[in-house]
Design an enzyme around this catalytic site. Sequence first.
Site, short mmCIF file in Angstrom:
data_model
loop_
_atom_site.label_atom_id
_atom_site.label_comp_id
_atom_site.label_asym_id
_atom_site.label_seq_id
_atom_site.Cartn_x
_atom_site.Cartn_y
_atom_site.Cartn_z
N SER A 68 11.09 3.73 1.26
CA SER A 68 10.37 4.03 0.03
C SER A 68 9.75 5.42 0.11
O SER A 68 9.50 5.94 1.21
CB SER A 68 9.28 2.98 -0.25
OG SER A 68 8.36 2.92 0.82
N GLU A 151 10.03 1.93 -8.89
CA GLU A 151 8.75 1.23 -8.76
C GLU A 151 7.84 1.65 -9.91
O GLU A 151 7.65 2.85 -10.17
CB GLU A 151 8.07 1.53 -7.42
CG GLU A 151 6.74 0.77 -7.29
CD GLU A 151 6.11 0.83 -5.92
OE1 GLU A 151 6.60 1.59 -5.06
OE2 GLU A 151 5.12 0.10 -5.71
N GLU A 157 -0.96 7.89 -10.44
CA GLU A 157 0.06 8.31 -9.47
C GLU A 157 1.27 8.97 -10.13
O GLU A 157 2.02 9.68 -9.47
CB GLU A 157 0.50 7.12 -8.62
CG GLU A 157 -0.66 6.59 -7.77
CD GLU A 157 -0.26 5.47 -6.82
OE1 GLU A 157 0.94 5.22 -6.63
OE2 GLU A 157 -1.18 4.86 -6.26
N ASP A 184 5.05 -4.12 -8.74
CA ASP A 184 4.02 -4.18 -7.70
C ASP A 184 2.76 -4.74 -8.36
O ASP A 184 2.25 -4.18 -9.33
CB ASP A 184 3.79 -2.75 -7.17
CG ASP A 184 2.70 -2.65 -6.11
OD1 ASP A 184 1.69 -3.37 -6.23
OD2 ASP A 184 2.84 -1.82 -5.20
N HIS A 187 -0.21 -2.36 -9.03
CA HIS A 187 -0.05 -1.45 -10.18
C HIS A 187 -0.06 -2.24 -11.50
O HIS A 187 -0.61 -1.78 -12.50
CB HIS A 187 1.25 -0.65 -10.07
CG HIS A 187 1.29 0.26 -8.88
ND1 HIS A 187 0.45 1.34 -8.74
CD2 HIS A 187 2.08 0.25 -7.77
CE1 HIS A 187 0.72 1.96 -7.60
NE2 HIS A 187 1.70 1.32 -6.99
N HIS A 210 6.57 -5.61 -4.69
CA HIS A 210 5.46 -5.39 -3.77
C HIS A 210 4.34 -6.33 -4.16
O HIS A 210 3.96 -6.38 -5.34
CB HIS A 210 4.92 -3.96 -3.86
CG HIS A 210 5.70 -2.97 -3.05
ND1 HIS A 210 5.60 -1.62 -3.25
CD2 HIS A 210 6.58 -3.16 -2.02
CE1 HIS A 210 6.39 -1.00 -2.38
NE2 HIS A 210 6.99 -1.91 -1.64
N ARG A 216 -5.98 -3.67 -2.62
CA ARG A 216 -4.98 -3.46 -1.56
C ARG A 216 -5.48 -3.97 -0.21
O ARG A 216 -5.02 -3.52 0.84
CB ARG A 216 -4.55 -1.99 -1.48
CG ARG A 216 -4.04 -1.45 -2.81
CD ARG A 216 -3.28 -0.15 -2.70
NE ARG A 216 -1.88 -0.36 -3.10
CZ ARG A 216 -1.02 0.63 -3.36
NH1 ARG A 216 -1.38 1.89 -3.22
NH2 ARG A 216 0.21 0.37 -3.72
N GLU A 245 2.08 -5.26 0.78
CA GLU A 245 1.48 -3.95 0.99
C GLU A 245 -0.03 -4.10 1.10
O GLU A 245 -0.66 -4.74 0.25
CB GLU A 245 1.78 -3.03 -0.22
CG GLU A 245 3.14 -2.42 -0.20
CD GLU A 245 3.23 -1.23 -1.15
OE1 GLU A 245 3.89 -0.26 -0.78
OE2 GLU A 245 2.65 -1.27 -2.24
MN MN Z 1 3.93 -0.50 -4.08
#
Ligand code: MN
Length: 290
Positions: A68, A151, A157, A184, A187, A210, A216, A245
């Site tokens: 990734s 993703e 980001e 994910d 996100h 993810h 996180r 993650e």
């Molecule tokens: Mn991710």
Amino acid sequence: MTTYQNTIGVHALVWTGQTDVVAMEEAARKTRDAGYDLLELSLHQLDEMDLDGCRAAFEKYDLKIAGSRGLAADADVSSSDSATVARGVQLLHTSVDGVAQLGGHLLTGALYSAFGKATQPLSATGRANVVGALKDVSVHARERGVTLGLEVCNRYETNVVNTAADALRLADDIGEDNVLIHLDSYHMNIEERNLHAPILEVGDRLGYIHIGENNRGLLGSGSLNFGSFFWALDQINYAGGITFESFSSAVVSEQLSNDLAIWRNLWDDNTELATQARSFIDVQLRAAAS
Ligand code: MN
């Protein structure tokens, strides 16, 4: 007993920020010991890696590999500057080749832009450049047995793909069958209405997941409704990879930790963290299927 087909993975930054063969072999051993079948590697230090040595370490523990990355400010396919786009395409070609050399079949992440907060919306030229670049890279990837994942990342980001709907439109425009959607939960929690509708919307074009908490940190310790997340995965009969993650200042990668804004200590014991997450995923998958 209810079973599932999903390959369960863990991100290497749970274990180490180093990418030398000794660190990668230890990460592979810990991944296997914690009950995972896949190790995901950030490719940000690809140039410095002994790819054949790493591949041997992964094969020793019979692990699947996923690569990734995000792009870089001077190698960004969403730029309107053609030289910057060309460097982005070159970086993606090198990354595809790196994944293949490591024995992997998936290159995923923010393949469509540089990491970081954009200061303006994506331009029409930039959008067209993303489509052209990823069409080119997907052909290169198919020849090497590699699938690309788009993703879906939050607005701080990237300005290219923030929702599942954005990713589906981009994949449609690229129009290659080895380009899949990667969701994910971290996100999704920032950008989507909930954790189930995007999964149902993406359906059989979902290629990778993810799973991470809203901060996180420890899986199941935060505010995310993973019951609805796994319910939706079961609804679409999702059989692909699910990779955990979690990031803490306890494990630092010089570049990636800064890209991901890992400023705080959320855990110290990564073995306990990963073992607990593996169990959490197992319980959730079985509950959703029963
Ligand atoms: Mn991710």
